[in-house]
Motif scaffolding. Sequence first.
Motif, PDB file in Angstrom:
ATOM      1  N   ASP A 106       0.914  10.069  26.711  1.00  0.00           N
ATOM      2  CA  ASP A 106      -0.187  10.003  27.212  1.00  0.00           C
ATOM      3  C   ASP A 106       0.570   9.641  29.359  1.00  0.00           C
ATOM      4  O   ASP A 106       0.803   8.039  29.109  1.00  0.00           O
ATOM      5  CB  ASP A 106      -1.174   8.363  26.924  1.00  0.00           C
ATOM      6  N   VAL A 107       0.451  10.411  29.921  1.00  0.00           N
ATOM      7  CA  VAL A 107       0.518   9.571  31.454  1.00  0.00           C
ATOM      8  C   VAL A 107      -0.601   9.363  32.485  1.00  0.00           C
ATOM      9  O   VAL A 107      -0.376   9.576  33.490  1.00  0.00           O
ATOM     10  CB  VAL A 107       1.555  10.965  32.047  1.00  0.00           C
ATOM     11  N   SER A 108      -1.229   9.228  32.002  1.00  0.00           N
ATOM     12  CA  SER A 108      -2.884   9.108  32.262  1.00  0.00           C
ATOM     13  C   SER A 108      -2.859   7.766  33.620  1.00  0.00           C
ATOM     14  O   SER A 108      -1.849   6.710  33.277  1.00  0.00           O
ATOM     15  CB  SER A 108      -3.720   8.188  31.932  1.00  0.00           C
ATOM     16  N   GLY A 109      -2.983   8.160  34.835  1.00  0.00           N
ATOM     17  CA  GLY A 109      -2.862   7.135  35.942  1.00  0.00           C
ATOM     18  C   GLY A 109      -0.739   7.061  36.240  1.00  0.00           C
ATOM     19  O   GLY A 109      -0.807   6.696  36.866  1.00  0.00           O
ATOM     20  N   LYS A 110      -0.020   7.863  35.997  1.00  0.00           N
ATOM     21  CA  LYS A 110       1.081   7.734  35.542  1.00  0.00           C
ATOM     22  C   LYS A 110       1.695   8.405  36.972  1.00  0.00           C
ATOM     23  O   LYS A 110       1.360   9.469  36.561  1.00  0.00           O
ATOM     24  CB  LYS A 110       1.664   7.771  34.474  1.00  0.00           C
ATOM     25  N   MET A 111       2.906   8.136  37.455  1.00  0.00           N
ATOM     26  CA  MET A 111       3.683   9.263  38.592  1.00  0.00           C
ATOM     27  C   MET A 111       4.811   9.994  37.316  1.00  0.00           C
ATOM     28  O   MET A 111       4.732   8.837  37.128  1.00  0.00           O
ATOM     29  CB  MET A 111       3.761   8.474  39.530  1.00  0.00           C
ATOM     30  N   VAL A 112       4.448  11.287  37.804  1.00  0.00           N
ATOM     31  CA  VAL A 112       4.987  12.165  37.058  1.00  0.00           C
ATOM     32  C   VAL A 112       6.178  13.293  37.774  1.00  0.00           C
ATOM     33  O   VAL A 112       5.146  13.312  38.837  1.00  0.00           O
ATOM     34  CB  VAL A 112       4.708  12.280  35.514  1.00  0.00           C
ATOM     35  N   SER A 113       7.573  13.022  37.844  1.00  0.00           N
ATOM     36  CA  SER A 113       8.353  13.978  38.338  1.00  0.00           C
ATOM     37  C   SER A 113       9.560  14.233  37.745  1.00  0.00           C
ATOM     38  O   SER A 113       9.600  13.522  36.604  1.00  0.00           O
ATOM     39  CB  SER A 113       8.947  13.293  39.780  1.00  0.00           C
ATOM     40  N   TRP A 114       9.867  14.981  38.142  1.00  0.00           N
ATOM     41  CA  TRP A 114      10.705  16.416  37.213  1.00  0.00           C
ATOM     42  C   TRP A 114      11.641  17.616  37.839  1.00  0.00           C
ATOM     43  O   TRP A 114      10.973  18.401  39.282  1.00  0.00           O
ATOM     44  CB  TRP A 114      10.591  16.498  35.933  1.00  0.00           C
ATOM     45  N   ASP A 115      12.705  17.764  37.949  1.00  0.00           N
ATOM     46  CA  ASP A 115      12.790  19.106  38.845  1.00  0.00           C
ATOM     47  C   ASP A 115      13.191  20.400  37.880  1.00  0.00           C
ATOM     48  O   ASP A 115      13.847  20.546  36.535  1.00  0.00           O
ATOM     49  CB  ASP A 115      14.652  18.494  39.343  1.00  0.00           C
ATOM     50  N   ALA A 116      13.143  21.521  38.604  1.00  0.00           N
ATOM     51  CA  ALA A 116      13.611  22.620  38.082  1.00  0.00           C
ATOM     52  C   ALA A 116      14.374  23.781  38.595  1.00  0.00           C
ATOM     53  O   ALA A 116      14.375  23.872  39.787  1.00  0.00           O
ATOM     54  CB  ALA A 116      11.903  22.900  37.121  1.00  0.00           C
ATOM     55  N   ILE A 117      14.392  24.617  37.770  1.00  0.00           N
ATOM     56  CA  ILE A 117      14.833  26.093  38.387  1.00  0.00           C
ATOM     57  C   ILE A 117      14.673  27.116  38.067  1.00  0.00           C
ATOM     58  O   ILE A 117      14.559  26.929  36.953  1.00  0.00           O
ATOM     59  CB  ILE A 117      16.921  26.121  38.092  1.00  0.00           C
ATOM     60  N   ALA A 118      13.558  28.029  38.831  1.00  0.00           N
ATOM     61  CA  ALA A 118      13.258  28.518  38.345  1.00  0.00           C
ATOM     62  C   ALA A 118      13.201  30.353  38.787  1.00  0.00           C
ATOM     63  O   ALA A 118      14.095  30.172  39.878  1.00  0.00           O
ATOM     64  CB  ALA A 118      11.424  28.549  38.832  1.00  0.00           C
ATOM     65  N   ILE A 119      14.031  31.125  37.419  1.00  0.00           N
ATOM     66  CA  ILE A 119      13.653  32.794  38.552  1.00  0.00           C
ATOM     67  C   ILE A 119      13.453  33.556  38.096  1.00  0.00           C
ATOM     68  O   ILE A 119      12.501  33.364  37.146  1.00  0.00           O
ATOM     69  CB  ILE A 119      15.453  33.460  37.246  1.00  0.00           C
ATOM     70  N   PHE A 120      12.381  34.087  38.917  1.00  0.00           N
ATOM     71  CA  PHE A 120      11.159  34.966  38.769  1.00  0.00           C
ATOM     72  C   PHE A 120      11.744  36.543  39.450  1.00  0.00           C
ATOM     73  O   PHE A 120      12.911  36.839  39.654  1.00  0.00           O
ATOM     74  CB  PHE A 120      10.461  34.812  40.039  1.00  0.00           C
ATOM     75  N   ARG A 121      11.480  37.547  38.179  1.00  0.00           N
ATOM     76  CA  ARG A 121      11.406  38.643  38.055  1.00  0.00           C
ATOM     77  C   ARG A 121      11.044  39.837  38.560  1.00  0.00           C
ATOM     78  O   ARG A 121       9.580  39.165  38.133  1.00  0.00           O
ATOM     79  CB  ARG A 121      12.334  39.770  37.101  1.00  0.00           C
ATOM     80  N   PHE A 122      10.438  40.738  39.180  1.00  0.00           N
ATOM     81  CA  PHE A 122       9.282  41.256  40.061  1.00  0.00           C
ATOM     82  C   PHE A 122       9.091  42.617  39.555  1.00  0.00           C
ATOM     83  O   PHE A 122      10.367  43.715  39.547  1.00  0.00           O
ATOM     84  CB  PHE A 122       8.953  40.914  41.454  1.00  0.00           C
ATOM     85  N   ASP A 123       8.063  43.055  39.699  1.00  0.00           N
ATOM     86  CA  ASP A 123       7.941  44.443  39.642  1.00  0.00           C
ATOM     87  C   ASP A 123       6.598  45.286  40.457  1.00  0.00           C
ATOM     88  O   ASP A 123       5.555  45.131  39.790  1.00  0.00           O
ATOM     89  CB  ASP A 123       7.429  44.920  37.940  1.00  0.00           C
ATOM     90  N   ASN A 124       6.790  45.741  40.749  1.00  0.00           N
ATOM     91  CA  ASN A 124       6.128  46.924  41.276  1.00  0.00           C
ATOM     92  C   ASN A 124       4.972  45.058  42.374  1.00  0.00           C
ATOM     93  O   ASN A 124       3.723  45.035  42.547  1.00  0.00           O
ATOM     94  CB  ASN A 124       4.259  47.318  40.957  1.00  0.00           C
ATOM     95  N   HIS A 125       5.858  44.086  43.207  1.00  0.00           N
ATOM     96  CA  HIS A 125       5.312  43.685  44.173  1.00  0.00           C
ATOM     97  C   HIS A 125       4.221  42.465  43.272  1.00  0.00           C
ATOM     98  O   HIS A 125       4.077  41.583  43.390  1.00  0.00           O
ATOM     99  CB  HIS A 125       4.618  44.268  45.346  1.00  0.00           C
TER     100      HIS A 125
END
Length: 147
Positions: A106-125
């Motif tokens: 239960d994160v109601s009213g709480k500040m939450v932060s996280w870091d991430a790395i995402a790799i995106f692949r594309f097809d036909n834009h």
Amino acid sequence: MTDQEFTNELSAEAELVRRYFHEVLDQGKVELIEDLFHPRCVMHRPGGTIVGIDSVRGVAERRKETFSQFETQIHDIFGSGDRLVVRLSHHGVGGGVWPSRLGNYDVSGKMVSWDAIAIFRFDNHRIISPHQDVSGRSGAAGGAALD
């Protein structure tokens, strides 16, 4: 393909990724999913694999339920071929229960932060196969920092 054509293509695809984070996730504009994602998209996330436009839409809708405020900060974005890599941070104020790999919090009213790395692949834009890995997490709620 010339260097300029390659740069222009990467720029267009980087704009798709920025729109996904800033307009869909941050601003809650779920209706943009069809413009940004390929119909046969497969999203790989720490919590599991999401298949198809309807499932991606569900991820964005759940974000709106879980966080009353949400912001993405993109630190780096670069690419090669049909892929872009993004290093980012998410920051939000909880608005309900946050399901994670380690349980529900239960994160109601709480500040939450996280870091991430995402790799995106594309097809036909369009985004066809994003992979996201959460990194640099600390604190209580499934490893996310809670204030």
